[in-house]
Design an enzyme around this catalytic site. Structure first.
Site, PDB file in Angstrom:
ATOM      1  N   HIS A 413       0.814  -1.208   0.000  1.00 23.26           N
ATOM      2  CA  HIS A 413       0.000   0.000   0.000  1.00 23.26           C
ATOM      3  C   HIS A 413       0.852   1.265   0.000  1.00 23.26           C
ATOM      4  CE1 HIS A 413      -2.285   3.287   1.924  1.00 23.26           C
ATOM      5  NE2 HIS A 413      -3.232   2.858   1.112  1.00 23.26           N
ATOM      6  N   CYS A 740      34.506   4.974 -24.269  1.00 22.54           N
ATOM      7  CA  CYS A 740      33.633   4.822 -23.098  1.00 22.54           C
ATOM      8  C   CYS A 740      34.320   5.267 -21.811  1.00 22.54           C
ATOM      9  CB  CYS A 740      33.144   3.383 -22.970  1.00 22.54           C
ATOM     10  SG  CYS A 740      34.473   2.168 -22.866  1.00 22.54           S
TER      11      CYS A 740
END
Length: 787
Positions: A413, A740
């Site tokens: 919830h 990279c």
């Protein structure tokens, strides 16, 4: 003639004003999707005509108007008094005779030979709408048997439309209290108390990534998930390859399922402890996971909208059922194509961790609330800390700067409401209510993927927002460096050309945690304490090698799935000796090196006779991601390959492990790779420049040595010249080359230099993506204008 009840088989989506969203969806699925194999339990709807007739003949509407007139929206006390009076007005009234008879008759038709056990649930006309879910706001009554009980709980369900939390939620969403009616669904119960149940979404709930089905599963009846008192098993299924016939369960996480709800004698539910042996098993099989995922895709396609679905397995028959389906209310409704980036600025260690919900950061003073009766102590801007929440907590959850709970998973919830309200939430901390004290200032960080972190104090952070529709197109490709699988889904929204560097080191350190050779030689280990520690981490697997293969395959698959079908270049593990030594059991297999940066790493390590079994396990993990999950967008990259002989042998070994059709690149990060570019190009399918290691080897500087930090400079003329000359060679050879390393993101002018040198792609971290694209675009325009 008034319709007071309608069987699900006679309902379609067109009947929403009569039966509400939930019932309309159930009827629609029975009518349209049953023939496609989707099972939905039978039932009937108590219509909105029943609701209005009940209200009109008892004068309830007038009474409620008077009660609501005195409601003070700023007062919690007034909210409670208003709700109590409203519910009392409803409960004291009787159903009109014709309504009661219609309900009795429908229940008898459903029961056939003997009274059937049913679930009684709300189905409001405005409930389950894309902009307001009303998740868990109304009451649900389970394990209800007999006509009198059904009538009683239908009325209770109607009364729950004026629960305190519902009144507060309607105020929040600006929904008029008396404009929309409530329908009630009465549905045959699935005996999941003897099996399992759960929730699934047709997208990733945190990032909104649409190509995934996320399934949560527990033992027993599903209310336990919503309450958040257990952490469910969690499964990710990749839709595109699932639809091609692959068993595409790309991630399986075992939950903490210590409790379950079962039938209580006489009605309702009883909480029961799950035996430890059972709790350590998955609550559904792979076959059932795939069936549910296929149904989820069918349902989503039918409604043409992402779905939030509840399912249950019948322990008597072994059948699976869909018991609810509604629109997903958080990500699906978003129309703007923006990317918001939160960046926390701290080197502190967190004082608490858990499961992150959302992608934000929140700061405030802790308020530990043990019981819903203490809600009046809570003030706007406080950080709500509690064991778990239920719908009664919504009125203060919307005031919180952050929410932290001891229990729960991503579909508890607190997670659902926190996500809907946009409040950073961390669930499943286990000890938040003990570690955190009232009035303590904390910063709640949900930006690190699944790992939610709580820091003591007011920690600085920045927020940037980009409109992705305004990101320019470039000739030079821009790819991403991705280290953590959990960040991949969010990063996938960036318009990159894929992943130029997928690091597996995070998966090894955070998911595998154990040295691969300690898993490979597990049965031969003599250290009992070490074996016990490994057993605790690898409890799912008898064969401990499977722990390594599973975790690594899933980590790689999560990154590859996020960017599918764009290319994802996975760099083979590049831990140094000291990093491998830090893994559990690593001291048994790793020596001590004075300079690990240029030591036992990369291709030399893979080919070492003692380490080779670990490398084989790594190859098998990659093969699983490609062949079992269907992720053929994966390419490989070999780091720290010192010689041509190593290159040829490692390529041969990779192909020998079954990766025959996979592209294999090499990191150009050693001077030998640059000097022998033509020769290396005959072995590999392309290059990626590793500017970090290349700089340290050209300049002769150990980049881990703090005393030499000022000497380590990737912008040194020697580095630029080396990379520039290498790119010229590569162009002549018609080889694909990227970069990279860190240089493009941190060195002024470096991106422009790479564009001038005609590099194929630049791979950067997600937080540097937009700025890098802008720099490239500007440089490319300048080049065009010069011509």
């Amino acid at each position: 003639m008034a319709k007071y009840t309608v069987a699900y088989e006679k309902i379609s989506h067109k009947d929403l004003p009569l039966v509400g969203g939930k019932n309309a969806s159930l009827g629609e699925m029975i009518k349209s999707l049953g023939k496609k194999g989707v099972n939905v339990p039978s039932g009937f709807a108590v219509t909105t005509e029943s609701y209005w007739t009940f209200f009109r003949e008892n004068g309830i509407e007038k009474e409620l108007k008077k009660i609501l007139k005195d409601y003070d929206r700023e007062s919690t006390k007034s909210l409670r008094e208003t709700g109590k009076k409203a519910r009392k007005a409803i409960m004291k009234a009787d159903f009109p005779k014709e309504v009661e008879e219609s309900i009795r008759k429908s229940y008898r038709n459903l029961s056939e030979k003997e009274p059937v056990t049913v679930a009684v649930r709300s189905s409001a006309v405005c409930e389950d709408a894309p902009d307001a879910s009303f998740a868990g706001q109304f009451e649900t009554f389970l394990n209800i048997t007999g006509e009198e009980n059904v009538l009683k709980y239908i009325k209770e369900c109607i009364a729950s439309s004026f629960n305190d939390r519902v009144i507060a939620y309607r105020e929040e969403k600006k929904v008029p209290h008396l404009k929309f009616a409530l329908s009630v669904g009465v549905q045959r119960m699935v005996r999941s108390d003897l099996a399992s149940s759960g929730i699934m979404f047709t997208l990733d709930t945190e990032s909104g990534f649409r190509d995934m089905v996320l399934i949560n599963s527990i033992f027993g009846i599903g209310e336990m998930i919503v309450q958040g008192s257990v952490t469910p098993d969690e499964f990710y299924v990749f839709k595109p390859t699932l639809e091609k016939g692959y068993p595409a369960i790309i991630r399986k996480d075992l939950g903490r399922k210590t409790k379950e709800f079962v039938y209580k004698k006489g009605g309702g539910l009883l909480e029961k402890k799950v035996p430890e042996k059972k709790a350590l098993k998955f609550s559904i099989t792979d076959e059932e996971i795939l069936t549910l995922a296929k149904w989820a895709v069918i349902i989503e396609k039918h409604y043409n909208y992402p779905q939030d679905i509840e399912w249950a397995k019948d322990g008597k028959t072994g059948e699976l059922f869909i018991v609810q389906a509604r629109p997903e209310t958080i990500h699906a409704a978003k129309k703007e194509n923006t990317y918001r980036e939160y960046k926390i600025d701290t080197k502190k260690e967190p004082i608490l961790t858990g499961i992150a919900v959302g992608e934000k950061i929140g700061t405030g003073k802790v308020k530990v609330i043990e019981d819903v009766e203490e809600m009046e102590k809570f003030e706007k801007g406080d950080v709500l800390v509690t064991k778990m929440t239920d719908p009664d907590w919504v009125s203060i959850m919307r005031l919180a700067s952050a929410i932290i709970t001891d229990e729960g998973g991503k579909t508890a919830h607190a997670s659902i409401v926190g996500r809907e309200l946009g409040v950073p939430t961390i669930v499943g901390t286990e000890k938040g209510t003990k570690v955190l004290k009232d009035k303590m200032t904390v910063t709640v960080d949900c930006t690190q993927g699944l790992d939610g972190r709580v820091y003591k104090g007011d920690v600085p952070y920045s927020v940037k927002e980009y409109n992705l529709d305004k990101v320019p197109k470039t000739k030079t490709g821009v790819m991403l460096n991705v280290g953590t699988p959990e960040m991949a889904f969010r990063a996938s929204h960036l318009p990159s050309r894929g992943v130029g560097l997928a690091r597996v080191e995070f998966v090894l350190a955070e998911k595998v945690r154990v040295h691969p050779l300690a898993l490979y030689h597990y049965k031969k280990l003599k250290d009992k304490k070490l074996k016990k520690r490994i057993e605790k981490i690898t409890v799912e697997h008898r064969d401990k090698k499977e722990h390594f293969t599973k975790e690594l395959a899933e980590g790689i698959a999560q990154i590859a799935a996020a960017f599918y079908p764009r290319e994802v270049i996975v760099r083979l593990s590049d831990f140094k000796t000291n990093e491998y030594r830090n893994l559990i059991g690593g001291n048994l297999y790793e020596g001590k090196e004075s300079n690990p940066m240029i030591g036992f790493r990369g291709a030399s390590r893979y080919l070492n006779e003692n380490f080779y079994p670990a490398f084989q396990m790594e190859c098998q993990a990659i093969k699983r991601a490609i062949e079992v999950f269907g992720l053929n967008n994966i390419s490989l990259m070999v780091p720290f390959c010192r010689s041509l002989e190593e290159g040829k042998e490692i390529k041969k070994r990779i192909k020998g492990e079954g990766l025959k059709n996979t592209k294999i690149y090499v990191m150009a990060e050693i001077p030998s790779n640059v000097i022998l570019a033509e020769e290396f190009s005959r072995v590999f399918d392309g290059f990626s420049v590793g500017s970090n290691d290349l700089a340290q080897l050209i300049l002769g500087v150990d980049r881990d040595n703090a005393m030499l930090s000022k000497k380590y400079d990737e912008n040194n003329l020697a580095i630029r010249k080396t990379i520039g000359d290498f790119l010229k060679k590569a162009r002549k050879l018609k080889e694909k080359v990227g970069i990279c390393g860190e240089a493009p993101a941190i060195i002024p002018g470096f991106v422009e230099f790479l564009v001038e040198s005609k590099i194929d792609y630049i791979s950067v971290n997600p937080d540097s993506f937009v700025q890098t694209v802008k720099k490239i675009h500007k440089k490319e325009k300048q080049k065009v204008n010069k011509r």
